[in-house]
Write a protein that holds these residues in place. Sequence first.
Motif, mmCIF file in Angstrom:
data_model
loop_
_atom_site.group_PDB
_atom_site.id
_atom_site.type_symbol
_atom_site.label_atom_id
_atom_site.label_comp_id
_atom_site.label_asym_id
_atom_site.label_seq_id
_atom_site.Cartn_x
_atom_site.Cartn_y
_atom_site.Cartn_z
ATOM 1 N N SER A 1 -2.302 74.612 57.038
ATOM 2 C CA SER A 1 -1.828 73.759 58.130
ATOM 3 C C SER A 1 -1.555 72.365 57.580
ATOM 4 O O SER A 1 -1.766 72.106 56.384
ATOM 5 C CB SER A 1 -2.888 73.683 59.226
ATOM 6 N N ASN A 2 -1.148 71.478 58.454
ATOM 7 C CA ASN A 2 -0.945 70.089 58.067
ATOM 8 C C ASN A 2 -2.218 69.515 57.452
ATOM 9 O O ASN A 2 -2.173 68.784 56.471
ATOM 10 C CB ASN A 2 -0.509 69.283 59.299
ATOM 11 N N GLU A 3 -3.359 69.892 58.011
ATOM 12 C CA GLU A 3 -4.649 69.372 57.557
ATOM 13 C C GLU A 3 -5.115 69.980 56.235
ATOM 14 O O GLU A 3 -5.865 69.360 55.492
ATOM 15 C CB GLU A 3 -5.728 69.611 58.619
ATOM 16 N N THR A 4 -4.694 71.214 55.918
ATOM 17 C CA THR A 4 -5.206 71.899 54.732
ATOM 18 C C THR A 4 -4.170 72.089 53.620
ATOM 19 O O THR A 4 -4.493 72.600 52.556
ATOM 20 C CB THR A 4 -5.753 73.288 55.112
ATOM 21 N N ALA A 5 -2.937 71.677 53.871
ATOM 22 C CA ALA A 5 -1.841 71.941 52.923
ATOM 23 C C ALA A 5 -2.107 71.363 51.531
ATOM 24 O O ALA A 5 -1.919 72.048 50.523
ATOM 25 C CB ALA A 5 -0.523 71.412 53.477
ATOM 26 N N GLU A 6 -2.535 70.119 51.460
ATOM 27 C CA GLU A 6 -2.760 69.498 50.149
ATOM 28 C C GLU A 6 -3.910 70.171 49.400
ATOM 29 O O GLU A 6 -3.844 70.362 48.184
ATOM 30 C CB GLU A 6 -2.982 68.002 50.288
ATOM 31 N N THR A 7 -4.959 70.540 50.114
ATOM 32 C CA THR A 7 -6.070 71.270 49.485
ATOM 33 C C THR A 7 -5.568 72.591 48.922
ATOM 34 O O THR A 7 -5.878 72.957 47.785
ATOM 35 C CB THR A 7 -7.197 71.528 50.514
ATOM 36 N N PHE A 8 -4.786 73.302 49.715
ATOM 37 C CA PHE A 8 -4.245 74.578 49.265
ATOM 38 C C PHE A 8 -3.399 74.394 48.003
ATOM 39 O O PHE A 8 -3.587 75.106 47.021
ATOM 40 C CB PHE A 8 -3.411 75.225 50.376
ATOM 41 N N LEU A 9 -2.485 73.440 48.023
ATOM 42 C CA LEU A 9 -1.624 73.207 46.858
ATOM 43 C C LEU A 9 -2.421 72.793 45.632
ATOM 44 O O LEU A 9 -2.135 73.244 44.518
ATOM 45 C CB LEU A 9 -0.564 72.143 47.181
ATOM 46 N N SER A 10 -3.416 71.948 45.798
ATOM 47 C CA SER A 10 -4.178 71.470 44.646
ATOM 48 C C SER A 10 -5.037 72.570 44.019
ATOM 49 O O SER A 10 -5.313 72.529 42.830
ATOM 50 C CB SER A 10 -5.052 70.270 45.026
ATOM 51 N N ARG A 11 -5.427 73.569 44.815
ATOM 52 C CA ARG A 11 -6.278 74.643 44.301
ATOM 53 C C ARG A 11 -5.488 75.872 43.862
ATOM 54 O O ARG A 11 -6.072 76.818 43.321
ATOM 55 C CB ARG A 11 -7.310 75.030 45.355
ATOM 56 N N THR A 12 -4.171 75.867 44.084
ATOM 57 C CA THR A 12 -3.356 77.048 43.760
ATOM 58 C C THR A 12 -2.099 76.660 42.990
ATOM 59 O O THR A 12 -1.033 77.225 43.207
ATOM 60 C CB THR A 12 -2.958 77.795 45.045
ATOM 61 N N ARG A 13 -2.224 75.731 42.090
ATOM 62 C CA ARG A 13 -1.054 75.203 41.371
ATOM 63 C C ARG A 13 -0.290 76.262 40.569
ATOM 64 O O ARG A 13 0.886 76.092 40.288
ATOM 65 C CB ARG A 13 -1.482 74.085 40.428
ATOM 66 N N GLN A 14 -0.939 77.347 40.179
ATOM 67 C CA GLN A 14 -0.318 78.338 39.306
ATOM 68 C C GLN A 14 0.581 79.329 40.047
ATOM 69 O O GLN A 14 1.205 80.175 39.421
ATOM 70 C CB GLN A 14 -1.402 79.096 38.526
ATOM 71 N N ILE A 15 0.667 79.229 41.385
ATOM 72 C CA ILE A 15 1.438 80.209 42.149
ATOM 73 C C ILE A 15 2.532 79.522 42.961
ATOM 74 O O ILE A 15 2.535 78.319 43.143
ATOM 75 C CB ILE A 15 0.536 81.025 43.092
ATOM 76 N N ASP A 16 3.445 80.335 43.470
ATOM 77 C CA ASP A 16 4.472 79.827 44.361
ATOM 78 C C ASP A 16 3.800 79.384 45.659
ATOM 79 O O ASP A 16 2.964 80.109 46.204
ATOM 80 C CB ASP A 16 5.492 80.933 44.655
ATOM 81 N N PRO A 17 4.131 78.198 46.184
ATOM 82 C CA PRO A 17 3.433 77.691 47.358
ATOM 83 C C PRO A 17 3.601 78.537 48.619
ATOM 84 O O PRO A 17 2.778 78.462 49.530
ATOM 85 C CB PRO A 17 4.017 76.291 47.563
ATOM 86 N N LEU A 18 4.642 79.369 48.662
ATOM 87 C CA LEU A 18 4.829 80.242 49.818
ATOM 88 C C LEU A 18 4.562 81.712 49.483
ATOM 89 O O LEU A 18 4.843 82.592 50.291
ATOM 90 C CB LEU A 18 6.241 80.069 50.395
ATOM 91 N N GLY A 19 4.039 81.961 48.289
ATOM 92 C CA GLY A 19 3.697 83.330 47.912
ATOM 93 C C GLY A 19 4.899 84.228 47.713
ATOM 94 O O GLY A 19 4.803 85.443 47.853
ATOM 95 N N GLU A 20 6.026 83.666 47.337
ATOM 96 C CA GLU A 20 7.263 84.442 47.224
ATOM 97 C C GLU A 20 7.255 85.472 46.101
ATOM 98 O O GLU A 20 8.131 86.318 46.044
ATOM 99 C CB GLU A 20 8.469 83.514 47.049
ATOM 100 N N ASN A 21 6.296 85.406 45.222
ATOM 101 C CA ASN A 21 6.207 86.403 44.156
ATOM 102 C C ASN A 21 5.118 87.424 44.461
ATOM 103 O O ASN A 21 4.634 88.098 43.560
ATOM 104 C CB ASN A 21 5.949 85.713 42.811
ATOM 105 N N GLY A 22 4.721 87.508 45.723
ATOM 106 C CA GLY A 22 3.718 88.471 46.142
ATOM 107 C C GLY A 22 2.285 88.025 45.927
ATOM 108 O O GLY A 22 1.360 88.824 46.015
#
Length: 157
Positions: A98-119
Amino acid sequence: MNKHFAIVDLHKGEQELVDLLKNLNVDALVAGDINVPQHVTWLQSICSQAGTKLLEPLYGKKTSILFQEMFNEPGFKATIIGVNTKYLTAEWLGFTISNETAETFLSRTRQIDPLGENGEFHTIVVESPLYSNTFKIKPLEKITEKDATYLRITLIE
């Protein structure tokens, strides 16, 4: 969105989706693919069999920009209901982006596509400015098959 809502179990085969589209008597299927041409080709086949058009308004867009467009504003939430364990651990199941968790998600998952487009992961959109109501989900069980772990869920009111 005050539109008809249907769940199709594709484990039963694609004919169920073809039949649903025919029965709905719709002009087009709107899908949210961004950069997976095999999925677009598959949906084109489904739509051709059903006599409908396929609209892919997000196709070819940059996923990092789309992520920011969706999650920079409040009112859009997507809950992770499936992960490819090659990329993300099962602890991400149930996490709501969400708006509140987006930056946390991005900072902890830098190695993947941000929208999971590669599955890397799959989501269900539980809140959107386009929805008249939000969805609430309840996990029923966690299922693991090969490199995939996902939640079987039900929608609750």
